[in-house]
Design an enzyme around this catalytic site. Structure first.
Site, PDB file in Angstrom:
ATOM      1  N   TRP A   1       0.316   1.003   8.991  1.00  0.00           N
ATOM      2  CA  TRP A   1      -0.187   0.123  10.005  1.00  0.00           C
ATOM      3  C   TRP A   1      -1.138   1.104  10.793  1.00  0.00           C
ATOM      4  CZ3 TRP A   1       0.996   3.495  13.807  1.00  0.00           C
ATOM      5  CH2 TRP A   1       2.370   4.265  13.450  1.00  0.00           C
ATOM      6  N   ASN A   2      -1.024   2.379  10.711  1.00  0.00           N
ATOM      7  CA  ASN A   2      -1.724   3.366  11.653  1.00  0.00           C
ATOM      8  C   ASN A   2      -3.295   3.344  11.808  1.00  0.00           C
ATOM      9  OD1 ASN A   2      -1.878   4.701   9.282  1.00  0.00           O
ATOM     10  ND2 ASN A   2      -1.510   6.867  10.260  1.00  0.00           N
TER      11      ASN A   2
ATOM     12  N   LYS B   1       0.226  -4.825  -0.234  1.00  0.00           N
ATOM     13  CA  LYS B   1       1.526  -4.975   0.556  1.00  0.00           C
ATOM     14  C   LYS B   1       1.414  -4.224   1.939  1.00  0.00           C
ATOM     15  CE  LYS B   1       5.924  -3.907   2.199  1.00  0.00           C
ATOM     16  NZ  LYS B   1       5.615  -4.157   3.492  1.00  0.00           N
ATOM     17  N   HIS B   2       0.632  -4.658   3.034  1.00  0.00           N
ATOM     18  CA  HIS B   2       0.543  -4.256   4.140  1.00  0.00           C
ATOM     19  C   HIS B   2       1.827  -3.680   5.047  1.00  0.00           C
ATOM     20  CE1 HIS B   2      -2.357  -2.284   6.866  1.00  0.00           C
ATOM     21  NE2 HIS B   2      -3.125  -2.917   6.916  1.00  0.00           N
TER      22      HIS B   2
ATOM     23  N   GLY C   1       1.776   6.296   3.246  1.00  0.00           N
ATOM     24  CA  GLY C   1       3.012   6.020   3.831  1.00  0.00           C
ATOM     25  C   GLY C   1       3.598   7.192   4.260  1.00  0.00           C
ATOM     26  N   SER C   2       4.866   6.961   4.389  1.00  0.00           N
ATOM     27  CA  SER C   2       5.760   8.054   4.673  1.00  0.00           C
ATOM     28  C   SER C   2       6.615   8.605   3.246  1.00  0.00           C
ATOM     29  CB  SER C   2       7.172   7.570   5.404  1.00  0.00           C
ATOM     30  OG  SER C   2       7.731   6.503   4.566  1.00  0.00           O
TER      31      SER C   2
ATOM     32  N   GLU D   1      -0.460   9.258  -0.882  1.00  0.00           N
ATOM     33  CA  GLU D   1      -1.182   9.825   0.452  1.00  0.00           C
ATOM     34  C   GLU D   1       0.051   9.816   1.608  1.00  0.00           C
ATOM     35  OE1 GLU D   1      -4.160  11.048   0.715  1.00  0.00           O
ATOM     36  OE2 GLU D   1      -5.260  10.011  -0.745  1.00  0.00           O
TER      37      GLU D   1
ATOM     38  N   CYS E   1      -1.867  10.964  10.125  1.00  0.00           N
ATOM     39  CA  CYS E   1      -1.406  11.662   9.108  1.00  0.00           C
ATOM     40  C   CYS E   1      -1.803  13.284   9.183  1.00  0.00           C
ATOM     41  CB  CYS E   1      -1.573  10.999   7.604  1.00  0.00           C
ATOM     42  SG  CYS E   1      -3.309  10.577   7.392  1.00  0.00           S
TER      43      CYS E   1
ATOM     44  N   GLU F   1       7.618  15.794  10.798  1.00  0.00           N
ATOM     45  CA  GLU F   1       6.487  15.272  11.174  1.00  0.00           C
ATOM     46  C   GLU F   1       6.744  14.780  12.606  1.00  0.00           C
ATOM     47  OE1 GLU F   1       4.946  12.022   8.938  1.00  0.00           O
ATOM     48  OE2 GLU F   1       2.732  12.445   9.325  1.00  0.00           O
TER      49      GLU F   1
HETATM   50  P1  NAP Z   1       6.312   3.655   5.894  1.00  0.00           P
HETATM   51  O1  NAP Z   1       7.340   3.339   6.550  1.00  0.00           O
HETATM   52  O2  NAP Z   1       6.541   4.491   4.726  1.00  0.00           O
HETATM   53  O3  NAP Z   1       5.323   2.462   5.681  1.00  0.00           O
HETATM   54  C1  NAP Z   1       4.045   2.496   4.819  1.00  0.00           C
HETATM   55  C2  NAP Z   1       4.106   1.329   4.021  1.00  0.00           C
HETATM   56  O4  NAP Z   1       4.931   1.308   3.109  1.00  0.00           O
HETATM   57  C3  NAP Z   1       4.533  -0.140   4.691  1.00  0.00           C
HETATM   58  O5  NAP Z   1       3.547  -1.000   4.082  1.00  0.00           O
HETATM   59  C4  NAP Z   1       5.738  -0.270   4.447  1.00  0.00           C
HETATM   60  O6  NAP Z   1       6.258  -1.618   4.602  1.00  0.00           O
HETATM   61  C5  NAP Z   1       5.914   0.245   2.876  1.00  0.00           C
HETATM   62  N1  NAP Z   1       7.255   0.806   2.488  1.00  0.00           N
HETATM   63  C6  NAP Z   1       8.247   1.432   3.095  1.00  0.00           C
HETATM   64  N2  NAP Z   1       9.284   1.758   2.431  1.00  0.00           N
HETATM   65  C7  NAP Z   1       8.863   1.250   1.277  1.00  0.00           C
HETATM   66  C8  NAP Z   1       9.515   1.322  -0.068  1.00  0.00           C
HETATM   67  N3  NAP Z   1      10.634   1.988  -0.287  1.00  0.00           N
HETATM   68  N4  NAP Z   1       8.922   0.558  -1.267  1.00  0.00           N
HETATM   69  C9  NAP Z   1       7.632   0.205  -1.067  1.00  0.00           C
HETATM   70  N5  NAP Z   1       6.922   0.334   0.130  1.00  0.00           N
HETATM   71  C10 NAP Z   1       7.451   0.606   1.229  1.00  0.00           C
HETATM   72  O7  NAP Z   1       5.283   4.613   6.839  1.00  0.00           O
HETATM   73  P2  NAP Z   1       4.882   4.188   8.305  1.00  0.00           P
HETATM   74  O8  NAP Z   1       6.077   4.977   9.157  1.00  0.00           O
HETATM   75  O9  NAP Z   1       4.676   2.818   8.669  1.00  0.00           O
HETATM   76  O10 NAP Z   1       3.440   5.062   8.445  1.00  0.00           O
HETATM   77  C11 NAP Z   1       3.341   6.417   8.812  1.00  0.00           C
HETATM   78  C12 NAP Z   1       3.362   7.351   7.953  1.00  0.00           C
HETATM   79  O11 NAP Z   1       2.272   7.122   6.844  1.00  0.00           O
HETATM   80  C13 NAP Z   1       3.475   8.887   8.189  1.00  0.00           C
HETATM   81  O12 NAP Z   1       4.060   9.676   7.580  1.00  0.00           O
HETATM   82  C14 NAP Z   1       1.803   9.113   7.866  1.00  0.00           C
HETATM   83  O13 NAP Z   1       1.527  10.471   8.023  1.00  0.00           O
HETATM   84  C15 NAP Z   1       1.612   8.480   6.899  1.00  0.00           C
HETATM   85  N6  NAP Z   1       0.227   8.280   6.270  1.00  0.00           N
HETATM   86  C16 NAP Z   1      -0.339   9.072   5.643  1.00  0.00           C
HETATM   87  C17 NAP Z   1      -1.701   8.980   5.316  1.00  0.00           C
HETATM   88  C18 NAP Z   1      -2.385   9.626   4.424  1.00  0.00           C
HETATM   89  O14 NAP Z   1      -3.831   9.365   3.802  1.00  0.00           O
HETATM   90  N7  NAP Z   1      -2.076  10.852   3.802  1.00  0.00           N
HETATM   91  C19 NAP Z   1      -2.639   8.160   6.199  1.00  0.00           C
HETATM   92  C20 NAP Z   1      -1.993   7.440   7.063  1.00  0.00           C
HETATM   93  C21 NAP Z   1      -0.551   7.697   7.298  1.00  0.00           C
HETATM   94  P3  NAP Z   1       7.056  -1.938   5.783  1.00  0.00           P
HETATM   95  O15 NAP Z   1       6.169  -2.037   6.896  1.00  0.00           O
HETATM   96  O16 NAP Z   1       7.470  -3.487   5.435  1.00  0.00           O
HETATM   97  O17 NAP Z   1       8.126  -1.134   6.131  1.00  0.00           O
END
Ligand code: NAP
Length: 456
Positions: A131-132, A155-156, A207-208, A229, A263, A360
């Site tokens: 979402w960020n 899937k956003h 994502g994470s 990523e 990130c 983080e």
């Molecule tokens: P997140 O919880 O991992 O969510 C990211 C996406 O993954 C969401 O669409 C989430 O869905 C989905 N998701 C979560 N668990 C999943 C699973 N087990 N299987 C499939 N999909 C899953 O991350 P966040 O906390 O929202 O975002 C922040 C993280 O993203 C931070 O760690 C940040 O550093 C990282 N990030 C990295 C980059 C890069 O380019 N390296 C860029 C931006 C952000 P739901 O929302 O439905 O849970």
């Protein structure tokens, strides 16, 4: 999984969405597969590039309402939201311009005959996004895959459904055939089923670490190409010969952009001992001047975090860091009242035994480390599970370049904060993931490269 849009500034529920069922998923996969086997994906490069250009135009025409939507739904400052829409339009145009060159056959001189590699679509791609950066993250996947001819299912994140819907509408309104880009309001279990489906050939996740690991496990099990990523714990190194005023200004910006939810935000400030105190004082002063408030108000300089759970998690992390011996220099707690605000925070004296060293912090929390020389700076920098971006500030470019080569990270900037542009590859190492997005490197991730040889 509930998809719900909540204004992080005041807690108001803006919109609720029902989840998509298996019938919608099947229909989306069928449409994607049909598109993949059509002339649109296989032959009509010009049509795909025209779509990208149209999407860029529509984004610019609708910049203000889209930026406002983003600010309302996830709390990004309005100026940063406008910048994000402009960046998305630039990415679409970049691939519209460069894709013909990236897709042209490449010769491989060989004694075995005339040889070349052709570039074809890899197949249907599943994208899972955070979402960020509610539009930019989607554009990083949409633009190259549209140019390649890969249909994408998205899937956003569940907290930005209005942005997910708006992005899909822009593509649809730009004349995209069915299947080019399909937004799905689905659960993580449904994502796993889609990755398993034989019609899908790749998955791109931002994502994470936890989400990345789970998606990569599924992709590995079913032998699907994946890019990850993930998170970062980026260093912001300030040497004793840095332009300190500039380093403080850029460092604060690098920590606080998007309320610290980036990130590649500067998370660990590694300061040469000769300038450490001055830097700290400068940062305290800058953080104390911040104006928290409505992200739609142009004068706000620190917006809310994206959700109440983000505030809770960050608070817990700061408390744990302090319990484990860190010193709280400034801030450290949520702001009372409506809205997901967290004080701009500075921590120091973090030892390696403190869990905070490796975590983080996804919000406005800076960690300060002090080092006696360049060797110790590199040692602290590399004592991390992550390796996404980073920055080094010094007026001695040769010295900075040496450090840049020694820090274990996917990207590093000298005398700047980590930035992004369509033409620059974006990606990390270690637990920050693998693969790239943007530039030619990102483009190539989901291209099928086929060798053809006319025997000598
Ligand atoms: P997140 O919880 O991992 O969510 C990211 C996406 O993954 C969401 O669409 C989430 O869905 C989905 N998701 C979560 N668990 C999943 C699973 N087990 N299987 C499939 N999909 C899953 O991350 P966040 O906390 O929202 O975002 C922040 C993280 O993203 C931070 O760690 C940040 O550093 C990282 N990030 C990295 C980059 C890069 O380019 N390296 C860029 C931006 C952000 P739901 O929302 O439905 O849970």
């Amino acid at each position: 999984m509930s998809y719900q849009s909540v204004n992080p500034y005041n807690g108001e529920i803006l919109k609720r969405y029902s989840s998509h069922d298996q019938a919608k998923i099947d229909q989306s996969l069928d449409a994607a597969e049909k598109l993949l086997n059509s002339d649109w994906s296989r032959k009509n490069l010009e049509d795909r590039l025209a779509l990208l250009k149209k999407v860029a135009t529509h984004l610019r025409e609708q910049k203000e309402p889209l930026a406002q939507l983003m600010s309302q739904e996830m709390g990004k400052l309005i100026k940063q939201s406008r910048g994000e829409i402009e960046l998305c339009a630039n990415i679409a145009e970049y691939y519209a311009e460069r894709a013909p060159e990236f897709l042209s056959p490449q010769k491989y001189p060989s004694e075995l005959g005339e040889a070349w590699v052709e570039h074809h679509p890899l197949g249907v791609i599943m994208a899972v996004e955070p979402w960020n950066f509610p539009f930019y993250q989607l554009m990083r996947v949409f633009a190259p895959n549209c140019a390649i001819g890969n249909p994408v299912l998205l899937k956003h994140a569940s907290i930005v459904p209005q942005c997910a819907e708006a992005f899909e509408k822009i593509i649809h309104d730009s004349g995209a055939p069915e299947g080019v880009w399909t937004n799905l309001f689905i659960s993580t279990d449904q994502v796993a089923d889609i990755i398993k489906d034989p019609r899908v050939q790749g998955v791109a996740l931002t994502g994470s670490e936890g989400a990345g690991s789970s998606v990569a496990e599924q992709a590995g099990k079913y032998v699907k190409k994946s890019t990850l990523e993930l998170g970062g714990n980026d260093v912001f190194i300030v040497l004793d010969d840095a332009d300190l005023e500039r380093a403080i200004k850029v460092g604060c910006q690098a920590r606080l952009n998007n309320a610290g939810q980036v990130c590649t935000a500067a998370k660990r400030f590694i300061l040469h001992e000769k300038i450490a105190e001055q830097f700290k004082q400068g940062m305290i002063e800058a953080f104390q001047k911040l104006k928290m408030g409505d992200p739609l108000d142009e004068s706000t300089s620190l917006g809310p975090l994206s959700s109440s759970s983000a505030v809770e998690n960050l608070h817990k992390q700061v408390d744990q860091a302090v319990s484990a011996g860190a010193t709280l220099v400034l801030g450290g707690k949520p702001v009372e009242g409506a809205g997901n605000f967290f004080e701009a925070t500075i921590l120091e004296n973090i030892q390696e035994s403190n869990p905070a060293w490796y975590e983080e912090f996804f919000g406005p929390v800076a960690q300060l480390y002090v080092a006696k020389d360049d060797e110790e700076i590199v040692k602290i920098a590399n004592q991390s599970h992550y390796g996404l971006g980073g920055a080094i500030h010094s007026q001695d470019i040769d010295r900075a370049k040496k450090l840049a080569s020694s820090v274990e990270t996917g990207m590093i900037w000298i005398n700047s904060l980590t930035q992004t542009a369509p033409e620059l590859p974006f990606g990390g190492v270690k637990r920050s993931g693998y693969g790239h997005e943007l530039s030619e490197l990102g483009f190539n991730e989901f291209v099928q490269k086929k060798l053809v040889v006319i025997g000598a």
